[in-house]
Design a protein around this motif. Structure first.
Motif, PDB file in Angstrom:
ATOM      1  N   VAL A  62      33.717   1.459  -9.417  1.00  0.00           N
ATOM      2  CA  VAL A  62      32.997   2.136  -8.464  1.00  0.00           C
ATOM      3  C   VAL A  62      33.826   2.305  -7.061  1.00  0.00           C
ATOM      4  CG1 VAL A  62      30.760   1.912  -6.832  1.00  0.00           C
ATOM      5  CG2 VAL A  62      30.981   0.961  -9.411  1.00  0.00           C
ATOM      6  N   ALA A  63      34.101   3.377  -6.626  1.00  0.00           N
ATOM      7  CA  ALA A  63      34.388   3.715  -5.410  1.00  0.00           C
ATOM      8  C   ALA A  63      33.795   3.284  -4.221  1.00  0.00           C
ATOM      9  CB  ALA A  63      34.918   5.049  -5.171  1.00  0.00           C
ATOM     10  N   ARG A  64      34.195   2.513  -3.060  1.00  0.00           N
ATOM     11  CA  ARG A  64      33.519   1.933  -2.248  1.00  0.00           C
ATOM     12  C   ARG A  64      32.668   3.133  -1.360  1.00  0.00           C
ATOM     13  NH1 ARG A  64      38.771   2.075  -0.266  1.00  0.00           N
ATOM     14  NH2 ARG A  64      38.912   3.017   1.809  1.00  0.00           N
ATOM     15  N   PRO A  65      31.729   2.658  -0.646  1.00  0.00           N
ATOM     16  CA  PRO A  65      31.174   3.703   0.152  1.00  0.00           C
ATOM     17  C   PRO A  65      32.148   4.521   0.968  1.00  0.00           C
ATOM     18  CG  PRO A  65      29.539   2.070   0.104  1.00  0.00           C
ATOM     19  CD  PRO A  65      31.072   1.525  -0.633  1.00  0.00           C
ATOM     20  N   GLY A  66      32.181   6.060   0.901  1.00  0.00           N
ATOM     21  CA  GLY A  66      33.016   6.545   1.791  1.00  0.00           C
ATOM     22  C   GLY A  66      34.401   6.760   0.979  1.00  0.00           C
ATOM     23  N   GLY A  67      34.706   5.991   0.057  1.00  0.00           N
ATOM     24  CA  GLY A  67      35.871   5.935  -0.685  1.00  0.00           C
ATOM     25  C   GLY A  67      36.193   7.139  -1.357  1.00  0.00           C
ATOM     26  N   HIS A  68      37.279   7.775  -1.330  1.00  0.00           N
ATOM     27  CA  HIS A  68      37.681   9.260  -2.050  1.00  0.00           C
ATOM     28  C   HIS A  68      38.959   8.962  -3.100  1.00  0.00           C
ATOM     29  CE1 HIS A  68      38.028  13.320  -2.855  1.00  0.00           C
ATOM     30  NE2 HIS A  68      39.551  13.141  -2.356  1.00  0.00           N
ATOM     31  N   TRP A  69      38.619   9.340  -4.249  1.00  0.00           N
ATOM     32  CA  TRP A  69      39.542   9.149  -5.271  1.00  0.00           C
ATOM     33  C   TRP A  69      39.783  10.829  -5.622  1.00  0.00           C
ATOM     34  CZ3 TRP A  69      39.950   9.737 -10.836  1.00  0.00           C
ATOM     35  CH2 TRP A  69      41.117   9.186 -11.534  1.00  0.00           C
ATOM     36  N   PRO A  70      41.134  11.252  -5.322  1.00  0.00           N
ATOM     37  CA  PRO A  70      41.435  12.566  -5.533  1.00  0.00           C
ATOM     38  C   PRO A  70      42.043  12.650  -6.748  1.00  0.00           C
ATOM     39  CG  PRO A  70      43.228  11.382  -4.330  1.00  0.00           C
ATOM     40  CD  PRO A  70      41.833  10.555  -4.452  1.00  0.00           C
ATOM     41  N   GLY A  71      42.292  11.670  -7.525  1.00  0.00           N
ATOM     42  CA  GLY A  71      42.751  11.679  -8.997  1.00  0.00           C
ATOM     43  C   GLY A  71      44.174  11.472  -8.927  1.00  0.00           C
ATOM     44  N   PRO A  72      44.980  11.261 -10.019  1.00  0.00           N
ATOM     45  CA  PRO A  72      46.194  10.597 -10.047  1.00  0.00           C
ATOM     46  C   PRO A  72      46.995  11.363  -9.034  1.00  0.00           C
ATOM     47  CG  PRO A  72      45.504  11.093 -12.327  1.00  0.00           C
ATOM     48  CD  PRO A  72      44.491  11.532 -11.164  1.00  0.00           C
ATOM     49  N   GLU A  73      48.048  10.611  -8.169  1.00  0.00           N
ATOM     50  CA  GLU A  73      48.912  11.208  -7.311  1.00  0.00           C
ATOM     51  C   GLU A  73      50.224  11.000  -7.554  1.00  0.00           C
ATOM     52  OE1 GLU A  73      47.263  10.136  -3.192  1.00  0.00           O
ATOM     53  OE2 GLU A  73      45.912   8.899  -4.248  1.00  0.00           O
ATOM     54  N   HIS A  74      51.029  11.841  -7.077  1.00  0.00           N
ATOM     55  CA  HIS A  74      52.551  11.769  -7.112  1.00  0.00           C
ATOM     56  C   HIS A  74      53.045  10.497  -6.558  1.00  0.00           C
ATOM     57  CE1 HIS A  74      56.801  12.394  -6.765  1.00  0.00           C
ATOM     58  NE2 HIS A  74      56.865  12.679  -5.673  1.00  0.00           N
ATOM     59  N   GLY A  75      53.860   9.766  -7.382  1.00  0.00           N
ATOM     60  CA  GLY A  75      54.504   8.553  -6.688  1.00  0.00           C
ATOM     61  C   GLY A  75      53.661   7.331  -6.502  1.00  0.00           C
ATOM     62  N   LEU A  76      52.473   7.280  -7.023  1.00  0.00           N
ATOM     63  CA  LEU A  76      51.421   6.310  -7.143  1.00  0.00           C
ATOM     64  C   LEU A  76      50.924   5.818  -8.350  1.00  0.00           C
ATOM     65  CD1 LEU A  76      50.375   4.274  -4.892  1.00  0.00           C
ATOM     66  CD2 LEU A  76      48.207   6.021  -4.747  1.00  0.00           C
ATOM     67  N   HIS A  77      50.992   4.823  -8.857  1.00  0.00           N
ATOM     68  CA  HIS A  77      50.388   4.312 -10.089  1.00  0.00           C
ATOM     69  C   HIS A  77      48.742   4.938 -10.201  1.00  0.00           C
ATOM     70  CE1 HIS A  77      48.860   2.429 -13.992  1.00  0.00           C
ATOM     71  NE2 HIS A  77      50.133   2.417 -14.275  1.00  0.00           N
ATOM     72  N   VAL A  78      48.279   5.281 -11.334  1.00  0.00           N
ATOM     73  CA  VAL A  78      46.804   5.647 -11.308  1.00  0.00           C
ATOM     74  C   VAL A  78      45.964   4.540 -10.864  1.00  0.00           C
ATOM     75  CG1 VAL A  78      46.386   5.385 -13.631  1.00  0.00           C
ATOM     76  CG2 VAL A  78      44.742   6.863 -12.620  1.00  0.00           C
ATOM     77  N   ARG A  79      46.168   3.313 -11.218  1.00  0.00           N
ATOM     78  CA  ARG A  79      45.494   2.139 -10.831  1.00  0.00           C
ATOM     79  C   ARG A  79      45.439   1.789  -9.616  1.00  0.00           C
ATOM     80  NH1 ARG A  79      46.363  -3.277 -14.298  1.00  0.00           N
ATOM     81  NH2 ARG A  79      45.954  -1.813 -15.975  1.00  0.00           N
ATOM     82  N   ASP A  80      46.720   1.987  -8.807  1.00  0.00           N
ATOM     83  CA  ASP A  80      46.685   1.878  -7.491  1.00  0.00           C
ATOM     84  C   ASP A  80      45.792   2.798  -6.604  1.00  0.00           C
ATOM     85  OD1 ASP A  80      48.500  -0.371  -7.587  1.00  0.00           O
ATOM     86  OD2 ASP A  80      50.191   0.795  -7.903  1.00  0.00           O
TER      87      ASP A  80
END
Length: 274
Positions: A62-80
């Protein structure tokens, strides 16, 4: 002003489910929720600190209220990136799963999981055959655990095939010296259990998709195989990559290091018990 609701995300993939569990257990106690795990995976998350509910629709974070997950990002582990959206505490994201009770096999052995949910991540059958043959020649027992409903690869005499569920694989990995597999759920399962994982990455990158706790035994050719002239992104999949370009000797060397590291760990554990 409208109240922003939490945004639930669901998955039926093993690796993503492990990331989801790690994120959910790292959410501050004031926000904590039970972890909803996809039914076939639920037993591997039980008896941990976070209560588990089996759900036939998939694992949920669950993303926090207002939390946005754009999907996997360059240079960042998907878990992070998931943790950022969920408001999770990053220093708790490397939590390990407790081993499941019950042994499937005794002795010491290497587990090979040749399959991935996405075909272009897989290593050629002939390459697996060479690595398995060399491993047997080194005196290593090799257990091959194919993916559900997948045809068994052709392997040299002496290798052992086991058809196991995800729960069975978790039990099998508990005593394994290491796992060798392409980018797939078993890599993340081994990593979460503290088993050295030799992950084969070419179509994807370990930076974004590798084992979260320990990437040191993985082989990552993603940047090397990336289309020339294009801006590099560790989050991009390369469906046209030729995984056969990953050399057999390179995989064998990584596997030997992983087995040696596990032997060192066992010796340390024995000394601590003296």
């Amino acid at each position: 002003m409208a109240v922003q609701k939490a945004l639930p995300k669901r998955t039926r993939r093993l690796g993503d489910s492990i990331h989801a569990w790690a994120v959910m257990q790292a959410i501050p106690a004031t926000m904590a929720l039970p972890f909803e795990a996809f039914v076939p995976f639920a037993p591997i998350f039980e008896n941990q600190e976070l209560p588990v509910i089996a759900n036939p629709k998939g694992s949920r974070w669950v993303a926090r209220p207002g939390g946005h997950w754009p999907g996997p990002e360059h240079g960042l582990h998907v878990r992070d990136s998931m943790a950022q959206a969920a408001g999770a505490e990053r220093d708790r994201l490397g939590a390990m799963l407790k081993p499941l009770p019950g042994l499937i096999r005794g002795g010491k052995y290497v587990v090979v999981c040749p399959n991935s949910a996405i075909g272009y991540k897989e290593w050629p059958e002939t390459s697996w055959s060479h690595v398995i043959e060399e491993s047997l020649g080194l005196g290593l027992d090799v257990v091959i655990a194919s993916g559900p409903a997948r045809e068994r690869i052709r392997a040299p005499h002496g290798a052992e095939f086991l058809d196991v569920s995800v729960v069975g694989l978790a039990r099998l990995l508990t005593r394994a010296s290491c796992l060798v597999a392409p980018d797939s759920g078993p890599v993340h399962l081994a990593d979460a259990l503290g088993v050295p994982a030799v992950g084969l990455y070419g179509a994807t990158s370990t930076v974004t998709y590798g084992p979260y706790r320990d990437k040191s035994f993985c082989i990552d050719m993603h940047e090397e195989l990336y289309p020339q002239g294009e801006r590099y992104s560790s989050a991009r999949h390369l469906p046209d990559v030729d995984m056969a370009m990953m050399g057999i000797d390179r995989v064998l060397e990584a596997m030997k290091r992983a087995v040696a590291s596990d032997q060192d760990r066992v010796r340390r554990d024995l000394c601590l018990g003296c």
